[in-house]
Design a protein around this motif. Structure first.
Motif, PDB file in Angstrom:
ATOM      1  N   LEU A   1      30.029  -1.116  18.021  1.00 46.07           N
ATOM      2  CA  LEU A   1      29.261  -1.122  16.773  1.00 46.07           C
ATOM      3  C   LEU A   1      29.546   0.205  16.087  1.00 46.07           C
ATOM      4  N   HIS A   2      30.051   0.142  14.859  1.00 48.45           N
ATOM      5  CA  HIS A   2      30.381   1.367  14.120  1.00 48.45           C
ATOM      6  C   HIS A   2      29.181   1.826  13.304  1.00 48.45           C
ATOM      7  N   LYS A   3      29.146   3.141  13.095  1.00 47.89           N
ATOM      8  CA  LYS A   3      28.053   3.688  12.270  1.00 47.89           C
ATOM      9  C   LYS A   3      28.167   3.075  10.873  1.00 47.89           C
ATOM     10  N   ARG A   4      27.019   2.799  10.298  1.00 48.80           N
ATOM     11  CA  ARG A   4      27.005   2.189   8.963  1.00 48.80           C
ATOM     12  C   ARG A   4      27.513   3.211   7.938  1.00 48.80           C
TER      13      ARG A   4
ATOM     14  N   PRO B   1      27.439   2.262   0.835  1.00 49.82           N
ATOM     15  CA  PRO B   1      26.417   1.213   0.748  1.00 49.82           C
ATOM     16  C   PRO B   1      26.829  -0.076   1.471  1.00 49.82           C
ATOM     17  N   THR B   2      27.871   0.025   2.336  1.00 52.55           N
ATOM     18  CA  THR B   2      28.369  -1.221   2.932  1.00 52.55           C
ATOM     19  C   THR B   2      27.475  -1.628   4.110  1.00 52.55           C
ATOM     20  N   ALA B   3      27.595  -2.894   4.475  1.00 53.03           N
ATOM     21  CA  ALA B   3      26.848  -3.377   5.654  1.00 53.03           C
ATOM     22  C   ALA B   3      27.485  -2.768   6.907  1.00 53.03           C
ATOM     23  N   GLN B   4      26.720  -2.709   7.985  1.00 53.38           N
ATOM     24  CA  GLN B   4      27.253  -2.147   9.239  1.00 53.38           C
ATOM     25  C   GLN B   4      28.348  -3.058   9.788  1.00 53.38           C
ATOM     26  N   ARG B   5      29.345  -2.468  10.420  1.00 54.16           N
ATOM     27  CA  ARG B   5      30.479  -3.221  10.990  1.00 54.16           C
ATOM     28  C   ARG B   5      30.535  -3.115  12.499  1.00 54.16           C
ATOM     29  N   ASP B   6      31.100  -4.159  13.104  1.00 53.65           N
ATOM     30  CA  ASP B   6      31.443  -4.020  14.523  1.00 53.65           C
ATOM     31  C   ASP B   6      32.886  -4.488  14.700  1.00 53.65           C
TER      32      ASP B   6
ATOM     33  N   THR C   1      52.499   8.515  17.192  1.00 56.34           N
ATOM     34  CA  THR C   1      52.461   7.653  16.012  1.00 56.34           C
ATOM     35  C   THR C   1      51.252   6.739  16.152  1.00 56.34           C
ATOM     36  N   TYR C   2      50.399   6.789  15.129  1.00 53.77           N
ATOM     37  CA  TYR C   2      49.177   5.980  15.096  1.00 53.77           C
ATOM     38  C   TYR C   2      49.292   5.036  13.905  1.00 53.77           C
ATOM     39  N   CYS C   3      49.184   3.717  14.173  1.00 54.00           N
ATOM     40  CA  CYS C   3      49.260   2.737  13.087  1.00 54.00           C
ATOM     41  C   CYS C   3      47.987   1.902  13.106  1.00 54.00           C
TER      42      CYS C   3
ATOM     43  N   ASN D   1      41.002  -4.914   8.386  1.00 52.96           N
ATOM     44  CA  ASN D   1      40.368  -5.661   7.303  1.00 52.96           C
ATOM     45  C   ASN D   1      38.870  -5.494   7.497  1.00 52.96           C
ATOM     46  N   PRO D   2      38.178  -4.879   6.550  1.00 48.48           N
ATOM     47  CA  PRO D   2      36.760  -4.555   6.780  1.00 48.48           C
ATOM     48  C   PRO D   2      35.839  -5.763   6.842  1.00 48.48           C
ATOM     49  N   GLY D   3      36.380  -6.951   6.620  1.00 45.07           N
ATOM     50  CA  GLY D   3      35.549  -8.157   6.765  1.00 45.07           C
ATOM     51  C   GLY D   3      34.845  -8.481   5.480  1.00 45.07           C
TER      52      GLY D   3
ATOM     53  N   ALA E   1      38.007   6.096   0.263  1.00 45.02           N
ATOM     54  CA  ALA E   1      37.444   7.445   0.447  1.00 45.02           C
ATOM     55  C   ALA E   1      37.186   7.694   1.936  1.00 45.02           C
ATOM     56  N   VAL E   2      36.642   6.681   2.618  1.00 41.24           N
ATOM     57  CA  VAL E   2      36.319   6.856   4.042  1.00 41.24           C
ATOM     58  C   VAL E   2      37.597   7.099   4.841  1.00 41.24           C
ATOM     59  N   TYR E   3      38.593   6.234   4.680  1.00 47.13           N
ATOM     60  CA  TYR E   3      39.727   6.418   5.578  1.00 47.13           C
ATOM     61  C   TYR E   3      40.554   7.636   5.197  1.00 47.13           C
TER      62      TYR E   3
ATOM     63  N   GLU F   1      38.336  10.275   6.914  1.00 45.12           N
ATOM     64  CA  GLU F   1      38.075  10.155   8.357  1.00 45.12           C
ATOM     65  C   GLU F   1      39.337  10.185   9.212  1.00 45.12           C
ATOM     66  N   TYR F   2      40.398   9.526   8.760  1.00 44.60           N
ATOM     67  CA  TYR F   2      41.577   9.421   9.635  1.00 44.60           C
ATOM     68  C   TYR F   2      42.229  10.778   9.937  1.00 44.60           C
ATOM     69  N   PRO F   3      42.450  11.631   8.926  1.00 42.65           N
ATOM     70  CA  PRO F   3      43.042  12.939   9.273  1.00 42.65           C
ATOM     71  C   PRO F   3      42.168  13.715  10.266  1.00 42.65           C
TER      72      PRO F   3
HETATM   73  C1  LIG Z   1      37.632   2.566   7.165  1.00 41.99           C
HETATM   74  C2  LIG Z   1      38.269   1.376   7.855  1.00 41.99           C
HETATM   75  C3  LIG Z   1      39.756   1.636   7.997  1.00 41.99           C
HETATM   76  C4  LIG Z   1      38.057   0.118   6.996  1.00 41.99           C
HETATM   77  C5  LIG Z   1      37.587   1.172   9.204  1.00 41.99           C
HETATM   78  C6  LIG Z   1      36.256   0.741   9.199  1.00 41.99           C
HETATM   79  C7  LIG Z   1      35.608   0.620  10.409  1.00 41.99           C
HETATM   80  C8  LIG Z   1      34.170   0.190  10.417  1.00 41.99           C
HETATM   81  C9  LIG Z   1      33.254   1.326   9.925  1.00 41.99           C
HETATM   82  C10 LIG Z   1      33.259   1.368   8.403  1.00 41.99           C
HETATM   83  C11 LIG Z   1      33.902   2.395   7.769  1.00 41.99           C
HETATM   84  C12 LIG Z   1      33.944   2.390   6.378  1.00 41.99           C
HETATM   85  C13 LIG Z   1      33.322   1.378   5.662  1.00 41.99           C
HETATM   86  C14 LIG Z   1      32.706   0.368   6.378  1.00 41.99           C
HETATM   87  N1  LIG Z   1      32.673   0.354   7.712  1.00 41.99           N
HETATM   88  C15 LIG Z   1      36.278   0.859  11.619  1.00 41.99           C
HETATM   89  C16 LIG Z   1      37.594   1.268  11.604  1.00 41.99           C
HETATM   90  C17 LIG Z   1      38.322   1.537  12.879  1.00 41.99           C
HETATM   91  C18 LIG Z   1      38.017   0.850  14.076  1.00 41.99           C
HETATM   92  C19 LIG Z   1      38.708   1.121  15.264  1.00 41.99           C
HETATM   93  C20 LIG Z   1      39.695   2.080  15.310  1.00 41.99           C
HETATM   94  S1  LIG Z   1      40.560   2.435  16.781  1.00 41.99           S
HETATM   95  O1  LIG Z   1      41.736   3.192  16.409  1.00 41.99           O
HETATM   96  O2  LIG Z   1      40.779   1.208  17.486  1.00 41.99           O
HETATM   97  C21 LIG Z   1      39.642   3.560  17.774  1.00 41.99           C
HETATM   98  C22 LIG Z   1      38.631   2.887  18.614  1.00 41.99           C
HETATM   99  O3  LIG Z   1      37.399   2.977  17.947  1.00 41.99           O
HETATM  100  C23 LIG Z   1      40.015   2.769  14.150  1.00 41.99           C
HETATM  101  C24 LIG Z   1      39.329   2.498  12.940  1.00 41.99           C
HETATM  102  C25 LIG Z   1      38.270   1.431  10.385  1.00 41.99           C
END
Ligand SMILES: CC(C)(C)c1cc(CCc2ccccn2)cc(-c2ccc(S(=O)(=O)CCO)cc2)c1
Length: 240
Positions: free
Chosen positions: A106-109, A112-117, A194-196, A200-202, A212-214, A217-219
């Motif tokens: 379960l990812h942190k919300r 304004p998006t809904a929480q993701r898992d 190399t990280y790929c 798809n945020p669903g 903005a998030v990625y 967050e990714y770097p």
């Molecule tokens: C930003 C986006 C690319 C769409 C995104 C959104 C969310 C869900 C959280 C979220 C973020 C932003 C907006 C909405 N929900 C998760 C991830 C995500 C999940 C897993 C991995 S992993 O490399 O498998 C490491 C194990 O945890 C990396 C990235 C990415």
């Protein structure tokens, strides 16, 4: 075990992702969006059904840890919370084999998006030295994460399931090589990463928020994660 029904997909996708990770970033399809020291992050703009699924490719190299140490800490559920600040809960739903687990996290919300898992199998593998993908590396390891279904995964209406394909490929180089007849020390270790990812945020999520998030967050994630492994392994015997 290689008799598990998912095994053919796991084996095929892992080797496809290895090839994809090792493709260069020339040709103008990849846009460099972040650069910090040895780390370079690229993205491609891609939308599916109006949703941002921008594929991301990051390359980095660090000294002082092996490919095996890097991929082990990326794959292991035991240390997931030590480096992944984006998750609130994490469960291993299944152990398909010694090297393949099914995660539900379960990812942190992110307002304004809904929480993701995310529900995915995660496979770790050392690439045989005879495989051409190994090139002139000392060794090559990969983790592949792929969304999947699982009967035990709870379905919470309020939580949106992301669809992800992620690969994390690490290669160890002995650079500089140890002196003749000497055992390698951590000063001889150079690991190329190399990280790929394609996520798809669903459900609904504004393109501006996701990008903005990625971009933010990714770097941070890759720098933080690799430094965490180097620091954690520094005083340990080298684990090739
Ligand atoms: C930003 C986006 C690319 C769409 C995104 C959104 C969310 C869900 C959280 C979220 C973020 C932003 C907006 C909405 N929900 C998760 C991830 C995500 C999940 C897993 C991995 S992993 O490399 O498998 C490491 C194990 O945890 C990396 C990235 C990415």
């Amino acid at each position: 075990a290689t008799t598990h029904p998912l095994w053919p997909q796991i084996d095929k996708l892992t080797m496809e992702q290895l090839g994809y990770a090792q493709q260069g970033v020339e040709g103008g399809v990849w846009q460099l969006f972040a650069e910090e020291g040895e780390m370079k992050m690229y993205r491609r703009e891609l939308e599916e059904g109006g949703l941002v699924v921008d594929p991301l490719k990051a390359v980095h190299q660090v000294r002082g840890a092996t490919a095996h140490e890097m991929v082990h800490h990326f794959w292991s559920p035991d240390v997931r919370f030590e480096w992944d600040t984006s998750i609130e809960q994490m469960t291993v739903l299944d152990r398909i084999s010694e090297d393949t687990l099914i995660f539900l996290q379960l990812h942190k919300r992110v307002w304004p998006t809904a929480q993701r898992d995310a529900l995915f199998w995660s496979h770790i593998r050392k690439i045989p030295p005879s495989d051409p993908a190994n090139g002139d590396a000392y060794d090559t390891w990969i983790v592949c994460n792929q969304s999947t279904d699982h009967p035990d995964a709870p379905k919470d209406e309020k939580v949106v399931r992301v669809d992800l394909t992620v690969c994390f490929v690490c290669q160890t180089f002995l650079d500089p090589p140890p002196a003749e007849g000497e055992a390698p020390t951590r000063d001889n270790l150079l690991t190329k990463i190399t990280y790929c990812s394609v996520v798809n945020p669903g459900g609904w999520a504004p393109a501006s928020v996701l990008r903005a998030v990625y971009k933010r967050e990714y770097p941070k994630f890759l720098k933080r994660f690799t430094q965490y492994v180097v620091d954690k392994c520094a005083a340990q015997p080298i684990n090739f």
